[in-house]
Write a protein that holds these residues in place. Structure first.
Motif, short mmCIF file in Angstrom:
data_model
loop_
_atom_site.label_atom_id
_atom_site.label_comp_id
_atom_site.label_asym_id
_atom_site.label_seq_id
_atom_site.Cartn_x
_atom_site.Cartn_y
_atom_site.Cartn_z
N GLU A 243 -8.43 15.17 -6.80
CA GLU A 243 -7.94 13.80 -6.72
C GLU A 243 -6.45 13.73 -6.97
N ASN A 244 -5.99 14.54 -7.94
CA ASN A 244 -4.56 14.58 -8.24
C ASN A 244 -3.75 15.08 -7.04
N ILE A 245 -4.26 16.13 -6.42
CA ILE A 245 -3.58 16.69 -5.25
C ILE A 245 -3.56 15.67 -4.11
N ARG A 246 -4.68 14.97 -3.91
CA ARG A 246 -4.74 13.95 -2.88
C ARG A 246 -3.73 12.83 -3.16
N GLY A 247 -3.61 12.47 -4.44
CA GLY A 247 -2.65 11.44 -4.82
C GLY A 247 -1.22 11.87 -4.55
N LEU A 248 -0.92 13.14 -4.83
CA LEU A 248 0.43 13.66 -4.56
C LEU A 248 0.74 13.65 -3.07
N ARG A 249 -0.25 14.00 -2.25
CA ARG A 249 -0.03 14.00 -0.81
C ARG A 249 0.24 12.58 -0.31
N GLU A 250 -0.50 11.61 -0.84
CA GLU A 250 -0.28 10.22 -0.43
C GLU A 250 1.11 9.75 -0.84
N LEU A 251 1.53 10.14 -2.05
CA LEU A 251 2.87 9.78 -2.51
C LEU A 251 3.93 10.40 -1.62
N ASP A 252 3.73 11.67 -1.25
CA ASP A 252 4.68 12.37 -0.39
C ASP A 252 4.78 11.67 0.96
N ALA A 253 3.64 11.21 1.49
CA ALA A 253 3.64 10.54 2.79
C ALA A 253 4.40 9.23 2.73
N VAL A 254 4.23 8.48 1.62
CA VAL A 254 4.92 7.21 1.45
C VAL A 254 6.42 7.42 1.38
N LEU A 255 6.85 8.40 0.57
CA LEU A 255 8.29 8.65 0.42
C LEU A 255 8.90 9.14 1.74
N CYS A 256 8.18 9.98 2.47
CA CYS A 256 8.69 10.45 3.76
C CYS A 256 8.82 9.30 4.74
#
Length: 267
Positions: A243-256
Motif C-alpha cells: 500500500e505504501n509503494i502504491r501511495g508513492l507511485r500515485e504521489l509521483d504521478a501527481v507531481l509529474c
C-alpha cells in the motif's frame, strides 16, 4: 463635458470632468443624460465617473452598448445594477468599499476586472465560482499598489495566486502575474511539506531504505521461508508495504502531472 469620435463610426465617450465639484450618491439615468447632454444613451460606449462620492451603482439599464465602465475612487459598497450591461468588456471599481464580488452573471463579455483597494476579506468574497463562468475574463486585479492603503485583506493569503488560477482556467493574468499553470515554486513547497509531514500511510515507505525490518535479524540472512509467509503478522506487514509503494507511485504521478502542466503552460 468631452465628446470624441473614432474612425468612420461615431463612438461617443462620456467622461465627467475632474473640475466639477458636484457629488452624487446615486448613479441614475437622469444624471447620465445630464452629463452626456444627450437623451440617446445607446451611443455611449465608454463611461468614466470617478472621485465623485458615488455610493450606489444603478440607473444603467439603458447603457446596453457600454463596453467600458470606470467608477473607481468612489464610495461604492456593493456591486449592483450590472444586469443590462451584457456588452461590457472592461470594469474598473478600484478604490471603493466593496466587500464581495457579486451580480456579474450577465457580464459574459467581460475581459478585465479591477477591484484594487477595496474591502475583500476572504477568498470566498472573490466568488470564484461565478467568475469561472465568465469565459472571456482574462485579467483580474485586486492587489493594487503595495504602498497604498487600504489594501484588500484577502491579498495577505499566501497561496492566493494559485487558488485563483486553479479556479479560473481561462484567466491569463492575476495582479500583473502571468499564468504559468502551476508555478515551480508551488511544487517545491508541496514537496517540502510532504517531506516534513508525510501522510501516515506513507511514513514508513518514505523513510526507506531504512524501514523497520519485516523479519527478525536471524531471518534476514536467508530468504523468508514459506512458514514466514503464512505468519499473519508478516502477511499484514507485506500488505502495508504494498500500500505504501502504491501511495508513492500515485504521489509521483501527481507531481509529474503538475510539472508537465507547468511546462506546457509556459510554452
Amino acid at each position: 463635458m468631452r465628446r470624441s469620435w473614432t474612425g468612420s463610426q461615431q463612438f461617443k465617450v462620456l467622461e465627467s470632468e475632474d473640475c466639477s465639484n458636484e457629488n452624487h450618491s446615486f448613479l441614475t439615468e437622469e444624471i447620465l443624460k445630464k452629463e452626456s447632454r444627450c437623451f440617446d444613451l445607446d451611443i455611449i460606449f465608454t463611461f468614466r465617473y470617478t472621485g465623485k462620492g458615488l455610493r450606489k451603482m444603478g440607473g444603467m439599464a439603458s447603457l446596453e452598448n457600454l463596453t467600458s465602465l470606470d467608477l473607481s475612487s468612489n464610495e461604492i459598497e456593493r456591486m449592483e445594477g450590472l444586469e443590462s450591461l451584457a456588452s461590457l468588456e472592461n470594469l474598473n471599481l478600484g478604490r471603493n468599499r466593496i466587500r464581495r464580488i457579486e451580480n456579474i452573471q450577465n457580464l459574459t463579455k467581460l475581459r478585465t476586472l479591477n477591484l484594487e483597494h477595496n474591502r475583500l476579506q476572504e477568498v470566498e468574497d472573490l466568488n470564484l465560482n461565478s467568475l469561472s463562468k465568465l469565459m472571456g475574463l482574462k485579467d483580474l486585479r485586486i492587489r493594487g499598489v503595495e504602498s497604498e492603503k487600504p489594501q484588500n485583506p484577502v491579498c495577505s493569503h499566501s497561496r492566493l495566486s494559485d487558488l485563483v488560477f486553479a479556479a479560473l482556467p481561462e484567466l491569463k493574468c492575476f495582479d500583473g502575474e502571468r499564468r504559468h499553470s502551476l508555478r515551480l515554486s508551488s511544487i517545491d513547497q508541496d514537496i517540502s511539506e510532504l517531506k516534513t509531514n508525510p501522510p501516515k500511510k506513507m511514513a514508513d515507505a518514505i523513510s526507506w531504505p531504512n524501514p523497520e525490518p519485516f523479519f527478525s535479524t536471524s531471518t534476514l540472512a536467508a530468504p523468508p521461508h514459506e512458514s514466514h509467509l503464512s505468519d499473519p503478522t508478516i502477511t499484514k506487514q507485506i500488505k502495508e508495504c504494498k500500500e505504501n509503494i502504491r501511495g508513492l507511485r500515485e504521489l509521483d504521478a501527481v507531481l509529474c502531472k503538475k510539472i508537465g502542466e507547468g511546462c506546457n503552460g509556459g510554452q
